[in-house]
Every structure is written in C-alpha cells, then in structure tokens.
Design an enzyme around this catalytic site. Structure first.
Site, PDB file in Angstrom:
ATOM      1  N   ARG A 181      -7.259  -0.013  -6.896  1.00 57.56           N
ATOM      2  CA  ARG A 181      -7.553   1.028  -5.893  1.00 57.56           C
ATOM      3  C   ARG A 181      -7.713   2.359  -6.636  1.00 57.56           C
ATOM      4  NH1 ARG A 181      -4.182   1.154  -0.467  1.00 57.56           N
ATOM      5  NH2 ARG A 181      -6.055   2.251   0.214  1.00 57.56           N
TER       6      ARG A 181
ATOM      7  N   ASP B  45      -1.719  10.822  -1.780  1.00 54.27           N
ATOM      8  CA  ASP B  45      -2.063   9.886  -2.858  1.00 54.27           C
ATOM      9  C   ASP B  45      -2.322  10.584  -4.178  1.00 54.27           C
ATOM     10  OD1 ASP B  45      -2.783   8.445  -0.243  1.00 54.27           O
ATOM     11  OD2 ASP B  45      -2.692   6.889  -1.777  1.00 54.27           O
TER      12      ASP B  45
ATOM     13  N   ASN C  23      -5.182  12.616   0.885  1.00 57.98           N
ATOM     14  CA  ASN C  23      -4.354  11.706   1.698  1.00 57.98           C
ATOM     15  C   ASN C  23      -5.278  10.958   2.652  1.00 57.98           C
ATOM     16  OD1 ASN C  23      -1.753  10.643   2.390  1.00 57.98           O
ATOM     17  ND2 ASN C  23      -1.878  11.762   4.316  1.00 57.98           N
ATOM     18  N   LYS C  24      -4.683  10.076   3.428  1.00 62.81           N
ATOM     19  CA  LYS C  24      -5.444   9.204   4.325  1.00 62.81           C
ATOM     20  C   LYS C  24      -6.463   9.995   5.144  1.00 62.81           C
ATOM     21  CE  LYS C  24      -5.240   5.715   4.439  1.00 62.81           C
ATOM     22  NZ  LYS C  24      -6.211   4.911   3.633  1.00 62.81           N
TER      23      LYS C  24
ATOM     24  N   GLN D 274      -2.254   2.299  10.032  1.00 63.87           N
ATOM     25  CA  GLN D 274      -0.951   2.324   9.362  1.00 63.87           C
ATOM     26  C   GLN D 274       0.094   3.064  10.198  1.00 63.87           C
ATOM     27  OE1 GLN D 274      -3.880   2.984   7.896  1.00 63.87           O
ATOM     28  NE2 GLN D 274      -3.886   2.509   5.722  1.00 63.87           N
TER      29      GLN D 274
ATOM     30  N   ARG E 289       0.876  -1.176   0.000  1.00 67.02           N
ATOM     31  CA  ARG E 289       0.000   0.000   0.000  1.00 67.02           C
ATOM     32  C   ARG E 289       0.907   1.218   0.000  1.00 67.02           C
ATOM     33  NH1 ARG E 289       2.333   1.738   3.809  1.00 67.02           N
ATOM     34  NH2 ARG E 289       0.842   3.446   3.890  1.00 67.02           N
ATOM     35  N   GLY E 290       0.296   2.400  -0.019  1.00 69.69           N
ATOM     36  CA  GLY E 290       1.083   3.616  -0.178  1.00 69.69           C
ATOM     37  C   GLY E 290       1.201   3.912  -1.672  1.00 69.69           C
ATOM     38  N   ALA E 291       0.977   5.181  -2.039  1.00 61.90           N
ATOM     39  CA  ALA E 291       0.826   5.520  -3.452  1.00 61.90           C
ATOM     40  C   ALA E 291       1.994   5.055  -4.342  1.00 61.90           C
ATOM     41  CB  ALA E 291       0.591   7.024  -3.584  1.00 61.90           C
TER      42      ALA E 291
HETATM   43  O1  MRU Z   1      -4.495   3.274   2.298  1.00 59.66           O
HETATM   44  P1  MRU Z   1      -3.011   3.428   2.231  1.00 59.66           P
HETATM   45  O2  MRU Z   1      -2.292   2.803   3.373  1.00 59.66           O
HETATM   46  O3  MRU Z   1      -2.464   2.988   0.895  1.00 59.66           O
HETATM   47  O4  MRU Z   1      -2.796   4.997   2.330  1.00 59.66           O
HETATM   48  C1  MRU Z   1      -1.496   5.517   2.264  1.00 59.66           C
HETATM   49  C2  MRU Z   1      -1.439   6.968   2.485  1.00 59.66           C
HETATM   50  O5  MRU Z   1      -2.426   7.607   2.734  1.00 59.66           O
HETATM   51  C3  MRU Z   1      -0.101   7.625   2.316  1.00 59.66           C
HETATM   52  O6  MRU Z   1      -0.021   8.771   3.111  1.00 59.66           O
HETATM   53  C4  MRU Z   1       0.092   8.027   0.856  1.00 59.66           C
HETATM   54  O7  MRU Z   1      -0.122   6.951  -0.001  1.00 59.66           O
HETATM   55  C5  MRU Z   1       1.438   8.574   0.613  1.00 59.66           C
HETATM   56  S1  MRU Z   1       2.651   7.293   0.580  1.00 59.66           S
HETATM   57  C6  MRU Z   1       4.166   7.976   0.329  1.00 59.66           C
END
Ligand code: MRU
Length: 350
Positions: free
Chosen positions: A86, A235, A245-246, A194, A51-53
């Site tokens: 996603r 993201d 973002n999250k 996370q 996960r993470g962009a």
């Molecule tokens: O749902 P996730 O865990 O994929 O969400 C991740 C985030 O919100 C991060 O802050 C974002 O992807 C930036 S990662 C460098």
C-alpha cells in the site's frame, strides 16, 4: 483492548507464525487469522484484513520475520514486496527500514531471532506511543466546558488501526474511562465504511456513546454547534505539517475551519515523513472502482459507468488546529514538529 472480557491486540506472534484479527469480517464476525508466510502478510495488508497506518507497519515487520523463517537471505526481496503493498501510509516504510537497519548486519539464525525480537519490540513501542497520544489528547478534551463533549471522527483510527489503543480514539477512551461524558459522531467513511463497521464496533465494545452519520453530515452538525472538536488519525504527515488521511478528511477540515471547530490530528512519530516537505507530493492510493460502484455486492450505478476511488486526501497544515503526538501537542508546522522532535532538525530540509 478487551473483547468480551479478553484482552486483545490486533497482531501477535504464534510460534513461527503470526495471528491477526481479520477486519474484513467485522462487525458481523470476530475472526482471527493465521499468517504463515510473507505472502500471507502481504495479502493481509493488500486485502485490508489489517489496515490503519501503524498496523500496516507492524504487519510488514512480522511479514519480514515470516520471510526470514523460510530463507534468511530473502530480506531485500521481502522488503520490496511488502513495501509495494500500500502506498500512502509512511509507517510501512518506517517499519521496514527499522527492521532492515537491525537485520542487515546479521545472517542466518541470528537474523531470524533478531527479526522476531525487533518486531515484537516495535509492537510494544506502538502501544506505548498510542497510550501517550491518549494522555496528551485527554487534556484537550478536558478543556472543553460543555458536556457531553461531542467529538467527530473520520474512518477508523482506533485500536484496530494500531496494535492497541489507537491514535484518534485513544484520548476518547481515556476521557470515557475518566468519567468525562463524551459522545462521538462517527463518519461512516464510504466506500469501505471503516467508521460504520470498525469505529462503531470498537466504541460499542468499550461502551462509548456514539452516533454513526453519513459522510456529508459533518458540516451541518458543525453549523448547528453540535461538534466541539474533530479528532482524526493520519497515514502520513509531511515535515511542514500537511496531513494525508482517509478520503473526506479534507472536507471535514474545511467545514471545521468555517465553523471555528478545533480540528486535531493524532499521530505517532513514525507517521511523520521527514523526507517530504509538501503534502501534495504524497502518493495517494487509487483503489478498485468496484468499491464505489457496488455496495455490499449490489451494483448501485448503471452498468458500464466509470468510478474513481482515491483512498486518501491531503489536508493542508493551515486547516489543522494542532497535532497530538506521543511527545505532546504542537502546531501543524515545521517548527511545531521540530519543537517536539529536535533530533530531526538535521534531516528536515531547510
Ligand atoms: O484505508 P485504511 O483503512 O487503512 O485507512 C486508515 C486511515 O485512514 C486512518 O485514519 C489512518 O491510517 C490512521 S490509523 C491510526
């Protein structure tokens, strides 16, 4: 980054397959998993083993390689399947488009070979982008007079979210390595935690002092002068500087504004969506209600109660102090972004 002295990335090629660190096992177990098919890669993204962009993008790129290994003519179908895994992180589309641009003119074995090569290059590029974000963000940390520098972060935008280094955490690792005393307030980041599971595991592994807090504590700490700056990842940043973002990031930005705490967003170029002019147009992933109604498998609401679970929110550009990119730091605005990415002037709508 190193784990028990061994350097790791979050994803790497292993012959005609790919290996990842399974993030659903952290922090209790360090498990690597083999992805042998495109479906494995799609599943890894959907189930958030990765996960993470940036890492979602890297996994999708390797997912295309796995599809082509089976059938070099499956490019368009695999592109579609992976794109649907996603919706919010634009790095996914960026990585697939980047691969498709290279691969569409090729066929057969040449297409397969080029796919593996481009996926590996793009992982190396991601590492370089994040390292550069770290160097630019470090300068902002160095400017803070007070020690230790107290930095609040939300979710996980560390090396686990990328191929290495991370975005929001890269400046923090660099400051720590340079001997600047830093302390990180880590939002636990319900519902998937996370922050608690991943960011604290990363920071602990690297020896960075930190404290996990519940998501609602940030505003209180800011009022008490216990936060010098906020750094989060993202993201998707739209061409006008709005930041997805999250979920919960927006509330931190509001609290930061109210308390004059600088609110920084760290991102690599592929996270900018030059085709979109307004963050309100970003598709926000709606995740399973069970992530809210259950904690560690235990039901925490009365039977039959409904739950909503938007995975992300949008922080308007006006609440963002600055964006930290691999090319430098800029205002969260169209002109700010274009000052660092002038080649996008033609693409960005007037
Ligand atoms: O749902 P996730 O865990 O994929 O969400 C991740 C985030 O919100 C991060 O802050 C974002 O992807 C930036 S990662 C460098």
């Amino acid at each position: 980054m190193k784990i028990a002295g061994t350097p790791y990335r979050t994803i790497w090629r292993a012959d005609a397959a790919v290996e990842i660190i399974d993030q659903t096992s952290l922090p209790h177990g360090f498990v690597t998993r083999r992805l042998a098919t495109m479906e494995d890669a799609a599943h890894a993204i959907r189930s958030m083993q990765v996960r993470g962009a940036p890492l979602i993008g890297a996994t999708a790129a390797y997912g295309l390689c796995l599809a082509l290994e089976r059938d070099p003519d499956s490019l368009e179908a695999a592109y579609k399947t992976l794109l649907a895994t996603r919706p919010t992180a634009v790095n996914l589309r960026w990585a697939l488009d980047d691969m498709a641009r290279v691969l569409r003119p090729l066929a057969g074995a040449r297409r397969i070979e080029a796919a593996w090569k481009r996926a590996a290059e793009s992982c190396d590029e991601d590492v370089a982008l994040c390292e550069s974000i770290g160097r630019h963000g470090l300068k902002l940390i160095e400017q803070v007079k007070h020690r230790p520098v107290n930095i609040l972060t939300h979710c996980n935008a560390g090396w686990l979210a990328c191929v290495d280094w991370g975005t929001a955490l890269a400046p923090i690792y660099m400051a720590h390595d340079a001997g600047i005393p830093v302390h990180v307030w880590v939002d636990e980041t319900r519902p998937r935690n996370q922050g608690a599971y991943l960011t604290s595991w990363e920071l602990k592994s690297h020896g960075v002092p930190h404290t996990v807090i519940v998501d609602n504590a940030g505003g209180h700490l800011m009022q008490r002068g216990q936060v010098d700056m906020v750094i989060v990842g993202t993201d998707r940043v739209t061409a006008n500087g709005d930041v997805a973002n999250k979920i919960g990031t927006y509330l931190k930005a509001l609290a930061a504004k109210d308390n004059d705490v600088p609110f920084f967003v760290a991102l690599p170029g592929p996270t900018i969506d030059w085709t979109m002019d307004d963050g309100r147009d970003i598709e926000i992933e709606e995740r399973a209600p069970e992530e809210v109604t259950r904690i560690a498998g235990v039901q925490v609401v009365p039977e039959g109660v409904k739950a909503a679970n938007p995975g992300f929110d949008v922080t308007p550009a006006r609440l963002v102090t600055a964006l930290i990119t691999e090319r430098g730091v800029c205002p969260a605005s169209r002109e700010g972004l274009l000052s660092l990415y002038p080649e996008q002037r033609a693409k960005a709508r007037a």
